[in-house]
Design an enzyme around this catalytic site. Structure first.
Site: not given
Length: 350
Positions: A53, A245, A247-248
């Site tokens: 990362y 999920l 929704g963007k």
């Protein structure tokens, strides 16, 4: 905040695990400090990171997320013993990480020392194998014949796994790690490691983290049953399916600074017509029940039998506050029924 046992470790971890993969690219040190402080105030005691990362990974930023956490720990030493910090060793896939080598007993010692130095800590609570050396049916490779088990050299894979277990045993004996876990593995992987631990008298894995969300339920029920029966914590990652999920991204939207505007190593494989339809339907359910789409997805994940703690991530404080609040919700039976109907219509949307 609610807490659960972390498998057979004896540790108790918050039902929310604070993911960190945006720290160092989408988030600054100051952002991470604020996120950690808020999460701790809300009772979160579990932080997940990895040597590869931030994401998207690059040679220039490799290890920077661990450095961000280490910088925070250096200024908050009294908090270290209160936290359960999990990190992960990368497998093959990056030429700039140990010359693209497989995970081995020797590479564990090198990677672990590097992670400890970046984290500015004497130990890691849970050290995880980020993905198997063999190609596994994860990261969008779960469709028929994408990964052919019949082509694997099983004896060679077991030999590599045996060497890994011995390396983990050394790390445990040295005190550099307290426990170890898996990531992006399968029921066969879990049970083979359990057999090898018994054979070599090394402590068993305490956890596994796999992708699991309303668009990707392939671990239910078979792998999750293995986890419950073998006392291995199941830790969903990407509970919002890469943010989908929320929704963007509906209708092809790409909000500025969002993950889907950045480089994708596997492409946007989640972005399919059926996934779009499923997300739109889940957004409608959330609206009817007065919660956000993200909270619907996270609260659903939290109530799945066998889930121990869900790994969340956020790039803004508003997102973090919204997401942590989801774990205080109890979805009503009618809401769960509506979710089940959509799951049956779109069981494998990507």
């Amino acid at each position: 905040m609610k807490y659960s046992p972390l498998g057979n470790s004896g540790l108790s971890v918050s039902r929310v695990c604070l993911g960190s993969m945006t720290w160092g690219v989408q988030n600054t040190q100051a952002d991470a400090d604020q996120q950690i402080g808020y999460a701790l105030d809300k009772g979160v005691n579990f932080i997940d990171t990895a040597e590869m990362y931030p994401v998207p990974p690059s040679e220039a930023t490799h290890g920077d997320t661990e450095r961000v956490i280490g910088n925070w720990l250096s200024r908050n030493e009294s908090q270290r013993e209160k936290l359960v910090i999990a990190s992960k060793i990368a497998g093959p896939g990056f030429p700039y990480v140990r010359d693209n080598s497989m995970i081995s007993g020797d590479s564990i010692q090198v990677a672990l020392d590097d992670s400890l130095a970046r984290l500015q800590s004497d130990y890691i609570d849970v050290y995880q194998l980020h993905w198997p050396n063999r190609t596994s049916p994860h990261f969008g490779k779960h469709w028929l014949n994408q990964v052919k088990a019949s082509t694997q050299d099983v004896a060679a894979e077991k030999d590599r796994m045996r060497d890994i277990v011995l390396g983990l045993g050394k790390a445990l004996s040295s005190g550099k790690i307290k426990h170890w876990g898996l990531s992006d593995d399968t029921p066969w992987g879990i049970h083979t490691y359990l057999q090898l631990c018994n054979e070599l008298n090394v402590a068993r894995p305490v956890s596994i983290q796999n992708e699991f969300n309303l668009l990707h339920v392939k671990d239910w029920p078979y792998l999750i049953e293995s986890c419950v029966f073998e006392d291995i914590a199941y830790l969903p990652w990407s509970p919002l399916s890469g943010g989908m999920l929320s929704g963007k991204y509906l209708g092809g939207a790409r909000p500025a600074g969002s993950r889907w505007t950045m480089e994708q190593r596997q492409g946007l494989f989640r972005n399919t017509e059926n996934a779009e339809k499923a997300v739109a339907a889940y957004c409608d359910v959330a609206k009817r029940h007065g919660i956000t789409p993200s909270q619907l997805a996270l609260a659903w994940c939290d109530q799945v039998d066998g889930v121990s703690s869900t790994i969340i991530g956020a790039t803004t404080m508003a997102q973090l506050e919204e997401n942590i609040a989801a774990f205080e919700l109890e979805l009503p039976e009618q809401c769960l029924h509506e979710i089940d109907e959509i799951l049956r219509d779109y069981p494998i949307p990507f």
